[in-house]
Design an enzyme around this catalytic site. Structure first.
Site, PDB file in Angstrom:
ATOM      1  N   CYS A 157       0.292  -1.215   0.045  1.00 30.15           N
ATOM      2  CA  CYS A 157      -0.198   0.073   0.108  1.00 30.15           C
ATOM      3  C   CYS A 157       0.567   1.708   0.514  1.00 30.15           C
ATOM      4  CB  CYS A 157      -1.135  -0.244   0.994  1.00 30.15           C
ATOM      5  SG  CYS A 157       0.292   0.124   2.672  1.00 30.15           S
ATOM      6  N   HIS A 174      -0.972   0.109   7.632  1.00 28.57           N
ATOM      7  CA  HIS A 174      -1.142   0.293   6.830  1.00 28.57           C
ATOM      8  C   HIS A 174      -1.609   1.951   6.164  1.00 28.57           C
ATOM      9  CE1 HIS A 174      -3.988  -1.039   3.024  1.00 28.57           C
ATOM     10  NE2 HIS A 174      -4.780   0.162   3.776  1.00 28.57           N
ATOM     11  N   ASN A 180      -9.236   4.199   0.618  1.00 29.77           N
ATOM     12  CA  ASN A 180      -8.194   2.741   0.717  1.00 29.77           C
ATOM     13  C   ASN A 180      -7.683   2.586   0.055  1.00 29.77           C
ATOM     14  OD1 ASN A 180      -7.512   0.699   2.302  1.00 29.77           O
ATOM     15  ND2 ASN A 180      -9.554   0.039   3.286  1.00 29.77           N
TER      16      ASN A 180
END
Length: 653
Positions: free
Chosen positions: A73, A238, A263
């Site tokens: 990510c 994250h 996200n």
């Protein structure tokens, strides 16, 4: 892992032997959850995944990044920066490449990645990892758009494998994709007195308001390191993208700041007051509610400022970059038009003096910074990873001396970097008593030594000379770095190097009889000054053959590289050399292909010294020694001395 099935192309398409469609490109040590899919992953080209693949979409929203099974990510958030700037996108993905519908299509794809001061062009094939016929790692919102998974593959090649991308820093990926700077702003402080908490709160408020001004120019990412109770849906470690900020008025006329969060997982994971249908929307006009909710794409949600500061731990923001390639200050919006960069190294026992608590601190690399006019100046120390470097072809390779170091993607972030810091002193003139200067307080310095790839200072500097000293926290901690300076005004940067008369004398040869050969050469810009192995021009360096004669065993050989300097010249180039063994039967092998292989022995990191030397044992055979400066196009003359011990067999009467 097995090869995917699909339509057989009419002509042979490119297959990247350096990054093949094999487990070696997927995994480094099978330590991540990817290992469970080892037998199920296939490799397919885009035209085998969908009927009409495209590199870019017509609608930018269709190219929005989405994360797959890979824990990258941090990299995908940085990729979103390219969607904000056509200039940056074309810098990383050169336009005009043949795509799948073109007659010239060859099955290859080229990107540029910024690595340690240079843009490195990396080419790979377009075979992508899939599960059940679909992309299993990154993909775009529309799965027939392929710029993102192809860029991800190039980045995986640079790092050695896809699994090497598991866990990282958004700031590092931003620098790799822009060549600029990135900052991390912590949203959490150490709890103290009430006054400290108040000051922290006001600072956080100012930070969010600052983002309003920067949202259209900069990539803004936010991270959760450890979720609070009630917000577990955000995940742990994250990274998210801050895709928009809006300042609204509630029905009482009070200001409300909302942040739109994306996200990369591609799903909405927020259950706060401003979720779709949440009670927060009752505070604003229904038309505003309808407008903002209609803007949400898959995986996006709105968060109010107070919730944001409570639930997120960190912001990463990239410095804006103009089409002319100039960075823009995050704080004053001024253009940082003047840039300088120099490489350096902390060498154990020589220039790795440790932090200011160590008596060896003055031995650290030192640089003169001359500021010609009042300027806003950024000084950055960028470390080279102790585990990986990128070679001429964009492939990851182990650094010399680190081939036995083990590393897991699940390791602590920063484990493969030293804890580094940077301090700056103002001096009246260049000829100063360095020990005395370094014993006084600096005018600027990093708050602490950090296990980050890059640390930097922001200073408002008046004209004059400054002494910059980058250091590791621990003494004798080796490493290489690049010192970068960005300034609104004119600056110059130079290294303080060892004085020739103080250079260490050449070590005496061990006892015995030695045969010596001296070879003279030179580095010429654009011809024979290829720089270190980090640059594609490395094979153009001078290359000298030598041989070790047959005998009962390996011979003792000392190779010495001496750069020619005037007696008063204190400015040495950083120099080093590599030794390559010519394979049996390869007596006529040309130098360039040989130099693309791994060297047998190396005298690196490159050192600011008049002379470097290596004593080694070499078996009989043919070799080539390649002397180089660290940076390409650095001119100079040199002598290579090869001394081989002569083993005399006893004679019998």
């Amino acid at each position: 892992m097995r090869a995917g099935r699909g339509a057989t192309p009419a002509r042979e398409l490119f297959r990247d032997a350096a990054f093949p469609a094999a487990d070696s490109s997927l995994f480094c040590d099978l330590s991540t959850p990817l290992a469970q899919f080892r037998e199920d992953i296939t490799w397919r080209r885009p035209q085998e995944i969908c009927a009409m693949p495209r590199l870019f979409p017509d609608d930018p929203q269709e190219g929005q990044v989405k994360q797959g099974l890979l824990g990258d990510c941090w990299f995908l958030c940085a990729c979103a920066a390219l969607q904000k700037s056509r200039h940056l996108l074309e810098q990383v993905i050169p336009p005009g490449q043949p795509s799948w519908a073109d007659q010239e299509y060859q099955g290859s794809f080229t990107c540029r990645i910024w690595q340690f001061g240079r843009w490195v062009e990396v080419t790979t094939d377009d075979r992508l990892p899939c599960l059940a016929g679909r992309l299993c790692f990154s993909r775009c919102q529309r799965e027939d758009v392929f710029w993102l998974p192809l860029l991800e593959k190039v980045y995986a090649k640079v790092h050695g494998s896809y699994e090497h991308l598991w866990a990282g820093q958004v700031a590092d990926a931003l620098v790799d994709l822009t060549g600029g700077l990135a900052e991390r702003w912590s949203l959490k402080g150490v709890a103290g007195s009430g006054g400290q908490q108040d000051r922290l709160g006001r600072w956080e408020h100012r930070t969010c308001r600052q983002l309003l001004r920067l949202k259209d120019q900069s990539l803004i990412s936010c991270s959760v390191l450890s979720p609070r109770a009630g917000a577990r849906e955000l995940g742990e470690f994250h990274a998210f993208i801050v895709s928009d900020l809006r300042e609204l008025q509630d029905q009482a006329g009070q200001s409300i700041l909302l942040l739109r969060i994306q996200n990369p997982w591609g799903r909405r994971c927020w259950q706060g007051l401003w979720r779709e249908g949440g009670e927060g929307w009752s505070q604003v006009d229904a038309a505003v509610t309808s407008e903002l909710l209609s803007q949400l794409q898959e995986g996006e949600f709105w968060v109010e400022e107070e919730e944001f500061l409570r639930e997120f731990d960190e912001i990463t923001i990239g410095y804006p970059i103009t089409e002319a390639g100039h960075l823009q200050s995050l704080y004053t919006e001024k253009l940082l038009c003047h840039t300088r960069a120099l490489p350096g190294a902390w060498v154990k026992g020589q220039s790795a003096g440790g932090c200011r608590n160590n008596s060896g601190f003055p031995s650290n690399p030192k640089f003169w910074l001359r500021v010609s006019e009042p300027s806003e100046v950024y000084i950055a120390v960028l470390q080279r990873s102790r585990l990986r470097a990128v070679d001429w072809a964009g492939r990851a390779r182990a650094l010399v001396g680190d081939s036995h170091t083990s590393w897991s993607p699940a390791s602590i972030p920063g484990k493969h970097y030293q804890a580094v810091g940077l301090h700056l002193w103002k001096v009246e003139k260049r000829r100063v008593n360095l020990p005395r200067v370094l014993s006084t307080p600096p005018v600027a310095g990093t708050a602490c030594h950090a296990y980050d790839r890059e640390v930097h200072l922001r200073c408002e500097l008046s004209p004059g000379y400054y002494l910059a000293v980058p250091s590791t926290f621990l003494k004798d901690a080796p490493g290489e770095f690049l010192l970068r300076v960005f300034s609104t005004g004119r600056v110059s940067l130079s290294a303080i190097r060892a004085v020739a008369k103080n250079a260490s004398p050449r070590a005496a040869l061990p006892a015995g009889e030695w045969g010596t050969v001296q070879l003279r050469g030179s580095w010429r810009a654009g011809q024979t000054a290829g720089g270190s192995r980090n640059f594609a021009s490395y094979p153009t360096n001078p290359c000298f053959p030598f041989s070790v004669p047959e005998g009962p065993g390996p011979r003792c050989v000392r190779i010495t590289l001496h750069q020619h300097c005037q007696p008063r010249d204190t400015e040495f180039h950083p120099i080093g050399f590599h030794i390559f063994q010519v394979p049996e039967g390869g007596r006529s092998q040309d130098a360039p292909p040989l130099l693309l292989q791994e060297p047998l022995l190396s005298c690196v990191p490159h050192r600011y010294a008049q002379e470097v030397s290596q004593l080694c044992l070499l078996p009989p055979g043919t070799y080539r020694v390649v002397p180089s400066t660290y940076l390409p196009d650095t001119e100079g003359a040199f002598t290579v001395t090869i001394a081989t011990r002569i083993d005399r067999s006893p004679s019998w009467q």
